[in-house]
Motif scaffolding. Sequence first.
Motif, PDB file in Angstrom:
ATOM      1  N   HIS A  77     -63.402 -37.496  66.067  1.00 14.98           N
ATOM      2  CA  HIS A  77     -63.357 -36.023  66.163  1.00 14.98           C
ATOM      3  C   HIS A  77     -63.422 -35.359  64.794  1.00 14.98           C
ATOM      4  CE1 HIS A  77     -62.031 -36.898  70.291  1.00 14.98           C
ATOM      5  NE2 HIS A  77     -62.449 -35.677  70.574  1.00 14.98           N
ATOM      6  N   ASN A 267     -57.520 -34.084  68.305  1.00 15.89           N
ATOM      7  CA  ASN A 267     -58.736 -33.328  68.052  1.00 15.89           C
ATOM      8  C   ASN A 267     -58.471 -32.089  67.182  1.00 15.89           C
ATOM      9  OD1 ASN A 267     -61.132 -31.946  68.192  1.00 15.89           O
ATOM     10  ND2 ASN A 267     -61.229 -31.876  70.427  1.00 15.89           N
ATOM     11  N   ASN A 333     -65.786 -32.471  71.814  1.00 15.47           N
ATOM     12  CA  ASN A 333     -66.083 -33.010  70.486  1.00 15.47           C
ATOM     13  C   ASN A 333     -67.507 -32.657  70.076  1.00 15.47           C
ATOM     14  OD1 ASN A 333     -66.115 -34.411  68.127  1.00 15.47           O
ATOM     15  ND2 ASN A 333     -66.088 -36.454  69.072  1.00 15.47           N
TER      16      ASN A 333
END
Length: 354
Positions: A77, A267, A333
Motif C-alpha cells: 500500500h 493502508n 489500493n
Amino acid sequence: MRAEGQCIMPGFVDSHTHALFSGSREKELGMRVKGLSYLEILGQGGGILSTMKRTREAPEALLIAETLPRLKRMFRHGSTTIEVKSGYGLDKKNELKMLNCVRNAAKIVPVDLVSTFIGAHAVPPEYKGRPDQYIDHVISILPDFRELASYVDIFCDKGAFTAEHMHRLFTEARELGFGTKAHVDEIENIGGTRTAIEMGATSVDHMVKTDDDTIELLGNSETIACLLPATPFVLMENEYPRARDMLDANCALALATDMNPNCWTENMQFVVSLAMLQMKMSIEECITASTLNGAYALGVADKCGSLEVGKNADILILDAPNHLHLGYKIGINIASTVIKKGRIYSGAQGPQGT
Ligand SMILES: [Zn+2]
C-alpha cells in the motif's frame, strides 16, 4: 520502466504502529458496535491485555510468521518506512522478544523498520494496581533495550500512566540516548502532552483532547504531533484531532495508521482519506504529513520522506493521473509500483516479489 500518466511521490513513512503481535480481536468490533467503551472492553479481559497474553505465548517464529504478511501488505500500500512498537510483552523477556522479532523481520521485508520500546503501554497483571512499581521496573530494564530500540514511548492517559511517570521514564531514557515519544490526549487530557513537549519529545501521538494552550506550546516547539485518525474512526467517536487549529498554530503534523489489533488498517492511503474528510486537511498537507514529517517523527528525514538527491530512492507510483486521486479513492489500493532503495516492486496485484 515507464511511469507515464501516473503520479510519483515519496513512499509513505508510517510513523506509529503496533504491527507486531499475535492473534486478533475481531469479536471486539461487535462489542464496540453494541456500545461498550474501550475501557469497558479492557475491564472484561479484552483490549491490550488479551493481545499481551497471546503475544507472550507466541514463540519468535510464530510472531514473525504472523507479522510478515502485515508488513508486506503495508508495503504494497506504499509504506516504505514503518515504525513498530513493542508493548504486548509487558515484561523484560517478552518485550525483548518482540523487539528481536522486529529486528529479524527487518531482514526479510523490503521496508525500513524503526523500533520503539513501549514497556509502559499498560500495567501488566503482575503489577495490577501498582503502576508506580511497574514504572520503576520499566526504568530499571531500559538499558537492556538500548541496542534494540531507537525510541522509548509511554501510554500517558486515563487508566494508564501519569505525566509524572512519563517524566521519570523520559529522564532516564534521555540519559541513555533514546529518543522519546508519547501516547497522549487520546481519552483525556491529563497533562502528559505538556510534559512531553517540555522534555523535548520527538513526537506526541493521538492528540484528540488537546487544549488550546498545549497546541500553542506545541507550535513553538520542535515536537511533531503524530495524528492517528483511524483510531477515533474504529472507536466510532465523533471527535478527531484538531488538525486545522494545530496547523494554524504552526505545529508540524505527521499522519500514521496506528496499526494494531484494535485498529487494523495497513493502508496509509485510507489514513489520508480520513485526514481529509474528518480533519479537513488538504491533500498537500496530508502528503507532507504522511511522508516527510513522518520521517522527522522517526529521526530518519536525512534518509527518506522526500524525493531528493542523497536520500534513498523510496518512491511510490500511484495508478492515478494526479495526486488528487489520493484521499479521494477510499479504502482501496491505488499503488501500482513501490520502489524501495531503487529496487522496483510492481505488478497487477500490487508490488510483487515480497
Ligand atoms: Zn499507539
